[in-house]
Design a protein around this motif. Structure first.
Motif, PDB file in Angstrom:
ATOM      1  N   ILE A   6       0.856  -1.192   0.000  1.00 21.87           N
ATOM      2  CA  ILE A   6       0.000   0.000   0.000  1.00 21.87           C
ATOM      3  C   ILE A   6       0.888   1.236   0.000  1.00 21.87           C
ATOM      4  CG2 ILE A   6      -1.672   1.324   1.367  1.00 21.87           C
ATOM      5  CD1 ILE A   6      -2.590  -1.398   2.560  1.00 21.87           C
ATOM      6  N   ASP A  65     -16.177   7.469   0.991  1.00 19.45           N
ATOM      7  CA  ASP A  65     -15.497   6.179   1.193  1.00 19.45           C
ATOM      8  C   ASP A  65     -16.190   5.017   0.471  1.00 19.45           C
ATOM      9  OD1 ASP A  65     -13.802   7.599   2.805  1.00 19.45           O
ATOM     10  OD2 ASP A  65     -14.637   6.873   4.706  1.00 19.45           O
ATOM     11  N   TYR A  69     -14.518   1.908  -1.774  1.00 18.64           N
ATOM     12  CA  TYR A  69     -14.586   0.466  -1.492  1.00 18.64           C
ATOM     13  C   TYR A  69     -15.202  -0.278  -2.684  1.00 18.64           C
ATOM     14  CZ  TYR A  69     -14.174   2.384   3.248  1.00 18.64           C
ATOM     15  OH  TYR A  69     -13.783   3.093   4.345  1.00 18.64           O
ATOM     16  N   ILE A  92      -5.888   4.721  -0.054  1.00 11.71           N
ATOM     17  CA  ILE A  92      -6.236   4.939   1.352  1.00 11.71           C
ATOM     18  C   ILE A  92      -5.869   6.363   1.745  1.00 11.71           C
ATOM     19  CG2 ILE A  92      -5.650   4.259   3.722  1.00 11.71           C
ATOM     20  CD1 ILE A  92      -5.282   1.391   2.471  1.00 11.71           C
ATOM     21  N   ARG A  93      -6.896   7.164   2.049  1.00  7.73           N
ATOM     22  CA  ARG A  93      -6.628   8.579   2.328  1.00  7.73           C
ATOM     23  C   ARG A  93      -7.248   9.073   3.632  1.00  7.73           C
ATOM     24  NH1 ARG A  93      -5.461  11.235  -3.517  1.00  7.73           N
ATOM     25  NH2 ARG A  93      -5.184   9.253  -4.547  1.00  7.73           N
ATOM     26  N   THR A  95      -8.326   7.433   7.981  1.00  4.81           N
ATOM     27  CA  THR A  95      -8.168   6.263   8.855  1.00  4.81           C
ATOM     28  C   THR A  95      -9.355   5.302   8.754  1.00  4.81           C
ATOM     29  OG1 THR A  95      -8.984   7.594  10.676  1.00  4.81           O
ATOM     30  CG2 THR A  95      -6.609   7.270  10.572  1.00  4.81           C
ATOM     31  N   GLN A  97     -10.851   4.531   6.023  1.00  6.24           N
ATOM     32  CA  GLN A  97     -10.505   3.671   4.876  1.00  6.24           C
ATOM     33  C   GLN A  97      -9.424   2.668   5.290  1.00  6.24           C
ATOM     34  OE1 GLN A  97      -9.403   6.022   1.435  1.00  6.24           O
ATOM     35  NE2 GLN A  97     -11.406   6.998   1.289  1.00  6.24           N
ATOM     36  N   ALA A  98      -8.412   3.139   6.017  1.00 10.72           N
ATOM     37  CA  ALA A  98      -7.315   2.243   6.423  1.00 10.72           C
ATOM     38  C   ALA A  98      -7.880   1.053   7.207  1.00 10.72           C
ATOM     39  CB  ALA A  98      -6.293   3.011   7.256  1.00 10.72           C
ATOM     40  N   TYR A 101      -9.957  -1.365   4.918  1.00 12.69           N
ATOM     41  CA  TYR A 101      -9.075  -2.215   4.104  1.00 12.69           C
ATOM     42  C   TYR A 101      -8.467  -3.326   4.956  1.00 12.69           C
ATOM     43  CZ  TYR A 101      -8.884   0.616  -0.213  1.00 12.69           C
ATOM     44  OH  TYR A 101      -9.173   1.253  -1.387  1.00 12.69           O
ATOM     45  N   ILE A 188      -3.124   8.718   9.486  1.00  7.55           N
ATOM     46  CA  ILE A 188      -3.002   7.449   8.739  1.00  7.55           C
ATOM     47  C   ILE A 188      -1.638   6.824   9.061  1.00  7.55           C
ATOM     48  CG2 ILE A 188      -2.993   6.398   6.424  1.00  7.55           C
ATOM     49  CD1 ILE A 188      -4.580   8.837   5.437  1.00  7.55           C
TER      50      ILE A 188
END
Ligand code: AMP
Length: 219
Positions: A6, A65, A69, A92-93, A95, A97-98, A101, A188
């Motif tokens: 990533i 988001d 996804y 991933i932009r 947290t 999203q982080a 994932y 992030i």
């Protein structure tokens, strides 16, 4: 070598260049959410909620988001189900999203196969790169604002005249850096540091040097 790579970093840090090279070198899938969103923009038949969500892009803001996804997991599925590795580029932009994932990778039994590479660059350098990058009037090649191209005055590929990219407007670049630059990256970075997944490399070097550092970081 890890199966899930990533890339994170501010706009203009070279994530796209490095992700493409790495995917090619190791025959991994390459998933750029920016490219997936641009492809969606050009489609004629698009859901109304997607068309609405895409408006954020034009303003230099993050798109919602759920759309990330929808696009990224669909694109990843085929590679991962075939046992192929995947390089995620700009995917991933924030947290939320982080974390989503990570859940997705855990569900696929791949949590131990994740490595996150931050290509570090100051916001000022990111701004200079994005506002100063040029395009060849003849062949359309993009000449990044990187040390190896500082003294180039004509296109290295065809000798054509260089000009500024029309879509690199200063206003949108400023917004992208404000929304997606180092301030936004900080939480992030913290998230991945806590999981012990983060490698940070210097994005200010020439492309080939950064590539060496990337390969060393993920091996
Ligand atoms: P890029 O080509 O990676 O610079 O992305 C272009 C634009 O797409 C960004 O300025 C955002 O508006 C949007 N975008 C790309 N990836 C994401 C993401 N993971 N989350 C939200 N928006 C994104």
């Amino acid at each position: 070598m890890k199966k899930i790579v990533i890339f994170i970093g501010p706009p203009g840090s070279g994530k796209g260049t490095q992700a493409k090279q790495l995917a090619q070198k190791f025959n991994y899938g390459h998933i750029s959410t920016g490219d997936l969103l641009r492809a969606l923009q050009t489609q004629t038949e698009i859901e109304p909620d997607e068309a609405e969500a895409l408006k954020a892009m034009k303003q230099g803001k993050l798109v919602p988001d759920w759309l990330i996804y929808r696009l990224a997991f669909k694109a990843a599925e085929e590679h991962l189900n075939n046992g192929r590795g995947v390089v995620f580029d700009g995917a991933i932009r924030n947290t939320a999203q982080a974390a989503t994932y990570q859940e997705y990778f855990t569900g696929k039994n791949l949590a131990a196969d994740v490595v996150v590479v931050e290509i570090a660059l100051s916001d000022e350098d990111a701004y200079n790169r994005l506002t100063k990058r040029r395009i060849c009037k003849e062949c359309g090649a993009i000449i990044p604002w990187l040390p190896e191209f500082y003294s180039v005055s004509t296109c290295p590929k065809c000798g054509g005249e260089l000009t500024a990219r029309a879509d690199d407007s200063e206003e949108v670049i400023r917004k992208r850096i404000k929304e997606q630059g180092n301030e936004a990256l900080s939480p992030i970075r913290d998230y991945y540091q806590q999981l012990n997944l983060l490698k940070i490399i210097d994005g200010g070097k020439a492309i080939a040097e950064v590539e060496k550092d990337v390969v060393a970081a993920i091996s």
